[in-house]
Scaffold this active site. Structure first.
Site, PDB file in Angstrom:
ATOM      1  N   ALA A  73       0.819  -1.211   0.000  1.00 11.12           N
ATOM      2  CA  ALA A  73       0.000   0.000   0.000  1.00 11.12           C
ATOM      3  C   ALA A  73       0.855   1.265   0.000  1.00 11.12           C
ATOM      4  O   ALA A  73       0.472   2.268  -0.597  1.00 11.12           O
ATOM      5  CB  ALA A  73      -0.942  -0.016   1.186  1.00 11.12           C
ATOM      6  N   THR A  74       2.012   1.224   0.660  1.00 11.08           N
ATOM      7  CA  THR A  74       2.835   2.442   0.698  1.00 11.08           C
ATOM      8  C   THR A  74       3.190   2.880  -0.727  1.00 11.08           C
ATOM      9  O   THR A  74       3.074   4.060  -1.076  1.00 11.08           O
ATOM     10  CB  THR A  74       4.110   2.207   1.539  1.00 11.08           C
ATOM     11  OG1 THR A  74       3.709   1.847   2.865  1.00 11.08           O
ATOM     12  CG2 THR A  74       4.981   3.453   1.597  1.00 11.08           C
ATOM     13  N   ASN A 153      -6.201   2.734  10.707  1.00 13.16           N
ATOM     14  CA  ASN A 153      -5.442   1.573  11.180  1.00 13.16           C
ATOM     15  C   ASN A 153      -5.335   1.525  12.697  1.00 13.16           C
ATOM     16  O   ASN A 153      -5.189   0.453  13.274  1.00 13.16           O
ATOM     17  CB  ASN A 153      -4.044   1.554  10.551  1.00 13.16           C
ATOM     18  CG  ASN A 153      -3.359   2.887  10.602  1.00 13.16           C
ATOM     19  OD1 ASN A 153      -3.880   3.889  10.103  1.00 13.16           O
ATOM     20  ND2 ASN A 153      -2.198   2.928  11.209  1.00 13.16           N
ATOM     21  N   SER A 199      -3.460  -3.874   0.401  1.00 12.46           N
ATOM     22  CA  SER A 199      -2.210  -4.535   0.767  1.00 12.46           C
ATOM     23  C   SER A 199      -2.534  -5.946   1.240  1.00 12.46           C
ATOM     24  O   SER A 199      -3.328  -6.125   2.166  1.00 12.46           O
ATOM     25  CB  SER A 199      -1.548  -3.733   1.886  1.00 12.46           C
ATOM     26  OG  SER A 199      -0.313  -4.306   2.212  1.00 12.46           O
ATOM     27  N   THR A 239       9.887  -6.472 -12.842  1.00 12.70           N
ATOM     28  CA  THR A 239       9.355  -7.830 -12.982  1.00 12.70           C
ATOM     29  C   THR A 239       8.277  -8.076 -11.933  1.00 12.70           C
ATOM     30  O   THR A 239       8.464  -7.750 -10.752  1.00 12.70           O
ATOM     31  CB  THR A 239      10.504  -8.852 -12.803  1.00 12.70           C
ATOM     32  OG1 THR A 239      11.453  -8.596 -13.826  1.00 12.70           O
ATOM     33  CG2 THR A 239      10.016 -10.288 -12.895  1.00 12.70           C
ATOM     34  N   CYS A 325       4.021   1.328  12.457  1.00 10.44           N
ATOM     35  CA  CYS A 325       5.142   2.056  11.867  1.00 10.44           C
ATOM     36  C   CYS A 325       5.710   3.060  12.857  1.00 10.44           C
ATOM     37  O   CYS A 325       6.897   3.346  12.830  1.00 10.44           O
ATOM     38  CB  CYS A 325       4.692   2.781  10.611  1.00 10.44           C
ATOM     39  SG  CYS A 325       3.748   1.718   9.542  1.00 10.44           S
TER      40      CYS A 325
HETATM   41  N1  PLP Z   1      -2.245   2.599   4.906  1.00 14.91           N
HETATM   42  C1  PLP Z   1      -2.776   2.078   6.019  1.00 14.91           C
HETATM   43  C2  PLP Z   1      -4.080   2.591   6.515  1.00 14.91           C
HETATM   44  C3  PLP Z   1      -2.105   1.055   6.695  1.00 14.91           C
HETATM   45  O1  PLP Z   1      -2.620   0.545   7.798  1.00 14.91           O
HETATM   46  C4  PLP Z   1      -0.848   0.615   6.194  1.00 14.91           C
HETATM   47  C5  PLP Z   1      -0.062  -0.416   6.931  1.00 14.91           C
HETATM   48  O2  PLP Z   1       0.245  -0.253   8.089  1.00 14.91           O
HETATM   49  C6  PLP Z   1      -0.340   1.191   5.032  1.00 14.91           C
HETATM   50  C7  PLP Z   1      -1.069   2.186   4.419  1.00 14.91           C
HETATM   51  C8  PLP Z   1       0.967   0.737   4.435  1.00 14.91           C
HETATM   52  O3  PLP Z   1       0.809  -0.550   3.905  1.00 14.91           O
HETATM   53  P1  PLP Z   1       2.027  -1.462   3.419  1.00 14.91           P
HETATM   54  O4  PLP Z   1       2.534  -2.135   4.637  1.00 14.91           O
HETATM   55  O5  PLP Z   1       1.415  -2.427   2.454  1.00 14.91           O
HETATM   56  O6  PLP Z   1       3.013  -0.594   2.754  1.00 14.91           O
END
Ligand code: PLP
Length: 383
Positions: A73-74, A153, A199, A239, A325
């Site tokens: 997702a990042t 989150n 993700s 890839t 994080c």
């Molecule tokens: N966005 C939200 C709301 C999340 O909870 C997270 C993960 O903690 C992310 C983005 C980032 O996801 P990824 O770990 O796949 O980079």
């Protein structure tokens, strides 16, 4: 020591065995590069990626052609926000996001601020919900993008996405929603936003696999974040991570089928644990909306407890003091502070995330352990 009871499913979820089984062939014999067009190894990988694309699209009632596979997702968030910033900068350089976004969104916005964009960080109410009237006043003629997290989150709070989308679209801006915590847990439909993220590791798939969904109702033109190789129709070079993508697809297929039952079961367990903790811990309260919330999440204020010191005394359970994080940073959660909590209150809050594999017995045991520990702390230092 036995393995701790895992209650940190918003940080990551365990890999579902069915997902691992689907991935295994692509980690072993079927190792082909999905871009290889000249032999059976490549064709097998390409077929698997195509199937995963369909599974992912199907989970959100979307179109497989609009799915761009990413490393998570990042990356999808970076691609969405930086992409819109690049392609829409002739119209304007103003972006609106909420104060309760994930760091992936906030840090991307901070980067854009250094390159001449202006970002408004919209406050939320005590429940963690964005005020639509305030959003309306913050959207300007030069606003190109509104980005609001679908489900938080840390608190699990769910935004009124449909009303937000109507407003943002009526003002001619792109509506991006970080739907990373929502996809696979609650229904998310592709047409509800212009750009969506997911993700795999948030819904029992592998880490390192995710997707950006580029809606087709009002197609947004994006420039790639990663150039090279022409993969993903030139939208994301490199890839393809076939085993990860297959895992994402399988996790999506399972979620589409089981999400509703999982949500009901997990919601019952969450409510049981929540009632027990609220009954037994004087002054405890849920942070954020109780009703507009993911079924698996509790963010709980334990007055007088310093959670950074409490959690190490609870080695039998894996819970979090804030977003994965930022936990460890020592800083109070920006999400809880946006809800109006003081630094001390934010540092006295725990985050619990149940999941598909959480059992009744684990919830009973975790409840007892937390209550006993809090009572022991009171005895040690009565206020
Ligand atoms: N966005 C939200 C709301 C999340 O909870 C997270 C993960 O903690 C992310 C983005 C980032 O996801 P990824 O770990 O796949 O980079």
């Amino acid at each position: 020591m036995a393995r701790p009871i895992y209650l940190d499913c918003n940080a990551t979820t365990p890999l579902d065995e069915r997902v691992l089984a689907a991935m295994m062939p692509y980690l072993t014999g079927e190792f082909g590069n999905a871009s290889s067009r000249t032999h059976a190894f490549g064709w097998a990988a390409d077929e698997a990626v195509t199937q995963a694309r369909e599974q992912v699209a199907s989970l959100i009632n979307g179109n497989p052609d609009r799915v761009v596979f990413t490393s998570g997702a990042t990356e999808a968030i970076n691609m969405a926000i930086k992409g819109v910033a690049r392609t829409h900068s002739a119209k304007g350089r103003h972006i609106v996001v909420s104060q309760t976004e994930h760091r992936a969104v906030l840090d991307t916005c901070r980067y854009l601020e250094q390159t001449g964009f202006e970002v408004t960080y919209l406050p939320v109410d005590q429940e963690g919900i964005v005020d639509l009237a305030m959003l309306e006043t913050e959207i300007r003629d030069d606003t190109i993008l509104v980005g609001l997290i679908w489900a938080n989150n840390e608190t699990g709070v769910i935004q009124p996405v449909d009303a937000i989308a109507d407003l943002v679209r009526s003002r001619g801006c792109v509506f991006f929603s970080d739907s990373t915590q929502a996809v696979g847990k609650i229904p998310v439909s592709a047409d509800q936003a212009d750009l969506l993220t997911m993700s795999a590791h948030k819904f029992y798939g592998p880490k390192g696999a995710g997707a950006l969904y580029i809606g087709s109702a009002r197609p947004v033109r994006l420039t790639p974040l990663i150039d090279g190789g022409g993969q993903e129709k030139g939208r994301r070079g490199g890839t393809l991570n076939t085993p990860g993508i297959v895992g994402l697809g399988k996790a999506a297929e399972i979620a589409a089928r089981e999400m509703e039952d999982d949500g009901l079961r997990v919601g019952r367990l969450r409510d049981k644990l929540q009632s027990r903790l609220l009954d037994r811990i004087t002054g405890a309260r849920v942070n954020g909306s109780i009703s507009a919330r993911l079924p698996n999440t509790i963010n709980l204020l334990l007055p007088g407890m310093e959670v950074a010191k409490l959690i190490p005394k609870l080695p039998e359970i894996a819970i979090s003091a804030g977003s994965a994080c930022s936990s460890g940073s020592g800083k109070a959660s920006h999400v809880l502070k946006a809800l109006g909590l003081s630094d001390v209150e934010a540092s006295s809050s725990i985050q619990i995330g149940l999941g598909r594999f959480t059992t009744d017995a684990e919830i009973d045991r975790a409840g007892e352990l937390i209550i006993d520990r809090v009572e022991a702390e009171w005895t040690l230092s009565p206020s």
